[in-house]
Every structure is written in structure tokens, then in C-alpha cells.
Design a protein around this motif. Structure first.
Motif, PDB file in Angstrom:
ATOM      1  N   ARG A  61      -4.089   9.280   0.856  1.00 16.85           N
ATOM      2  CA  ARG A  61      -4.631   8.101   0.182  1.00 16.85           C
ATOM      3  C   ARG A  61      -3.517   7.181  -0.296  1.00 16.85           C
ATOM      4  O   ARG A  61      -3.733   5.994  -0.515  1.00 16.85           O
ATOM      5  N   THR A  62      -2.330   7.747  -0.491  1.00 14.58           N
ATOM      6  CA  THR A  62      -1.169   6.929  -0.857  1.00 14.58           C
ATOM      7  C   THR A  62      -0.953   5.846   0.195  1.00 14.58           C
ATOM      8  O   THR A  62      -0.713   4.679  -0.143  1.00 14.58           O
ATOM      9  N   VAL A  63      -1.042   6.205   1.470  1.00 12.42           N
ATOM     10  CA  VAL A  63      -0.869   5.243   2.556  1.00 12.42           C
ATOM     11  C   VAL A  63      -1.983   4.204   2.523  1.00 12.42           C
ATOM     12  O   VAL A  63      -1.735   3.001   2.601  1.00 12.42           O
ATOM     13  N   ASP A  64      -3.225   4.656   2.414  1.00 11.93           N
ATOM     14  CA  ASP A  64      -4.360   3.733   2.412  1.00 11.93           C
ATOM     15  C   ASP A  64      -4.264   2.715   1.282  1.00 11.93           C
ATOM     16  O   ASP A  64      -4.537   1.529   1.471  1.00 11.93           O
ATOM     17  N   THR A  65      -3.843   3.178   0.107  1.00  8.39           N
ATOM     18  CA  THR A  65      -3.720   2.281  -1.046  1.00  8.39           C
ATOM     19  C   THR A  65      -2.681   1.200  -0.789  1.00  8.39           C
ATOM     20  O   THR A  65      -2.911   0.016  -1.067  1.00  8.39           O
ATOM     21  N   HIS A  66      -1.543   1.585  -0.219  1.00  8.87           N
ATOM     22  CA  HIS A  66      -0.479   0.614   0.017  1.00  8.87           C
ATOM     23  C   HIS A  66      -0.806  -0.339   1.160  1.00  8.87           C
ATOM     24  O   HIS A  66      -0.451  -1.523   1.109  1.00  8.87           O
ATOM     25  N   VAL A  67      -1.479   0.156   2.188  1.00 14.14           N
ATOM     26  CA  VAL A  67      -1.885  -0.727   3.277  1.00 14.14           C
ATOM     27  C   VAL A  67      -2.887  -1.755   2.749  1.00 14.14           C
ATOM     28  O   VAL A  67      -2.831  -2.938   3.111  1.00 14.14           O
ATOM     29  N   LYS A  68      -3.799  -1.326   1.892  1.00  9.22           N
ATOM     30  CA  LYS A  68      -4.781  -2.238   1.301  1.00  9.22           C
ATOM     31  C   LYS A  68      -4.083  -3.353   0.511  1.00  9.22           C
ATOM     32  O   LYS A  68      -4.390  -4.541   0.652  1.00  9.22           O
ATOM     33  N   ARG A  69      -3.099  -2.968  -0.308  1.00  5.22           N
ATOM     34  CA  ARG A  69      -2.356  -3.960  -1.094  1.00  5.22           C
ATOM     35  C   ARG A  69      -1.570  -4.901  -0.187  1.00  5.22           C
ATOM     36  O   ARG A  69      -1.497  -6.103  -0.436  1.00  5.22           O
ATOM     37  N   LEU A  70      -0.979  -4.336   0.867  1.00  6.46           N
ATOM     38  CA  LEU A  70      -0.199  -5.141   1.794  1.00  6.46           C
ATOM     39  C   LEU A  70      -1.089  -6.165   2.478  1.00  6.46           C
ATOM     40  O   LEU A  70      -0.736  -7.341   2.592  1.00  6.46           O
ATOM     41  N   ARG A  71      -2.254  -5.742   2.926  1.00  2.49           N
ATOM     42  CA  ARG A  71      -3.183  -6.661   3.577  1.00  2.49           C
ATOM     43  C   ARG A  71      -3.580  -7.805   2.644  1.00  2.49           C
ATOM     44  O   ARG A  71      -3.663  -8.967   3.053  1.00  2.49           O
ATOM     45  N   GLU A  72      -3.828  -7.478   1.395  1.00  6.03           N
ATOM     46  CA  GLU A  72      -4.222  -8.511   0.437  1.00  6.03           C
ATOM     47  C   GLU A  72      -3.138  -9.574   0.304  1.00  6.03           C
ATOM     48  O   GLU A  72      -3.425 -10.769   0.215  1.00  6.03           O
TER      49      GLU A  72
END
Length: 228
Positions: A192-203
Motif C-alpha cells: 500500500r506504500t506504493v499505491d499511496t505514493h503513486v496516487k499522490r504523484l498522479r494528483e
């Protein structure tokens, strides 16, 4: 001759590191405190900083944060050295922009191999100073990111994650692979660490967010509109 700043307060370890690094062909400078390290990096840049996590005045994480916050020093590679080996410490270090993590006790052979590996990964004469995919452009030397010509503010880890996707565009990156290559930790850590950071990056990428695709059940992939 490549230069290394050793930030370490244990005198015996400093002597050992200095001797071996000089024998390996590096120019060496030493700082015993966080304050000394910031003074040293304020006056010049180094090819690499070997940074102890436990310093007498400030934590090494504070030094790393300050170095990565400055446009002049943020591109200097940092290897953190600590007696603590838990992955949570590694994650904190990589979140702040550290390039690698070495746990005491370590062999000098291992350390030299890690130093050379980090220096090879740093932008050099053979690596383009800029990389571009669609509306996204990154400037490696200045450590800046642009979307459709406008600069966006990324953390050191977000920049490293984006650079990883851009250099491997079109290729599937599993969460486990990203944890290993970007965070430098094993896949035992929550993905989930990866998913959280990818989400922030996309934003933060705004109109460039769709260039970063989710591959359901597998991971992520960056696509180039020119390859469509």
C-alpha cells in the motif's frame, strides 16, 4: 577524482573509512556533526555524502532533508549509515531522498560496491540531463519536474518514483519491483506504500496523470502517447 563527504562522529570508524576510500581513489572530507556537514556542503558540492543517522547534535535525517530541500545540493547522492536495520528506518531515509542505506556493522568491500553503484546511477555524461514523456519533463541536474511547461513540486521520493517510470516507459512495474528499486526495501513491506505514493504523484501530475496507468492486479506502467 570523485569526492566523498563522511559525516560521522566515531573517530575510529572515520579513520577506517577515510583510509579505505582514499585507497580506492576518492577525495575525502570529514564532518563530525550535522552542523559541520551543512557548513561543508554550503561551501562546495560532493559527488557523494556518507551520512551517519546518529549524530551528536542533529539526526542524520535532518541533514538529508536539508540537503534535498536545497536546489544546489539536492542532486548530491546520499548513503545513510546506521546501527539500526529495521525497514521502517530505511523507508524514512528513502522518503527523505536518500539513495541507499547501509547498516552497521558492514564490510568495506560492501560499502565500496554500494558507493560505486550509487555513483553509477547518478546523472553522468552518458545520461541525458532531461527526460520527457508526453507533457511530463524532468530535469535531472536541477531536480525539477514540469507538466505542460509548468513546474510542479515533487518530494525527493516522488521525483525518484517518476524518474523510474519514465526511464522504463512502456514496461510493467510491479509493486514489489518498485519497493525494491525505488524504496530499496524487500516486498515484505506493505505494498500500500506504493499505491499511496503513486496516487499522490498522479494528483501532482495534473493533465499528465493518465500517462501513469494502473495494470489491474499487477502494478503500474507509464505510457508514451507517441507510442500509441
Amino acid at each position: 577524482m570523485q569526492s566523498v563527504l563522511i559525516v560521522e562522529d566515531e573517530r575510529d570508524l572515520v579513520d577506517l573509512l577515510s583510509f579505505n576510500l582514499r585507497n580506492a581513489g576518492f577525495e575525502v572530507e570529514v564532518a563530525a556533526t550535522a552542523a559541520d556537514a551543512l557548513v561543508a556542503t554550503g561551501g562546495r558540492t560532493f559527488d557523494l555524502v556518507l551520512l551517519d543517522l546518529m549524530l551528536p547534535d542533529l539526526p542524520g535525517t535532518d541533514v538529508c532533508k536539508k540537503l534535498k530541500a536545497s536546489p544546489r545540493t539536492r542532486s548530491m547522492p546520499v548513503i545513510m549509515v546506521t546501527a539500526r536495520g529495521e525497514e521502517v528506518d530505511r523507508v524514512v531515509g528513502f522518503e527523505l531522498g536518500a539513495d541507499d542505506f547501509v547498516t552497521k556493522p558492514f564490510s568495506m568491500r560492501e560499502l565500496l560496491l554500494r558507493i560505486r553503484a550509487v555513483l553509477r546511477r547518478s546523472p553522468g555524461e552518458d545520461e541525458p540531463a532531461q527526460s520527457e514523456v508526453g507533457v511530463i519533463r524532468i530535469d535531472l541536474e536541477a531536480h525539477r519536474t514540469y507538466v505542460a511547461g509548468k513546474e510542479v513540486d515533487l518530494t525527493a521520493l516522488e521525483f525518484k518514483l517518476l524518474h523510474n517510470f519514465m526511464t522504463r516507459k512502456g514496461r510493467l512495474q510491479t509493486r514489489e519491483t518498485l519497493l525494491r528499486d525505488v524504496w530499496g526495501v524487500s516486498s515484505n513491506l506493505q505494498t500500500r506504500t506504493v499505491d499511496t505514493h503513486v496516487k499522490r504523484l498522479r494528483e501532482k501530475l495534473g493533465e499528465g496523470r493518465d500517462l501513469l496507468e494502473t495494470v489491474r492486479g499487477a502494478g503500474y506502467r507509464m505510457v508514451d502517447p507517441q507510442d500509441a
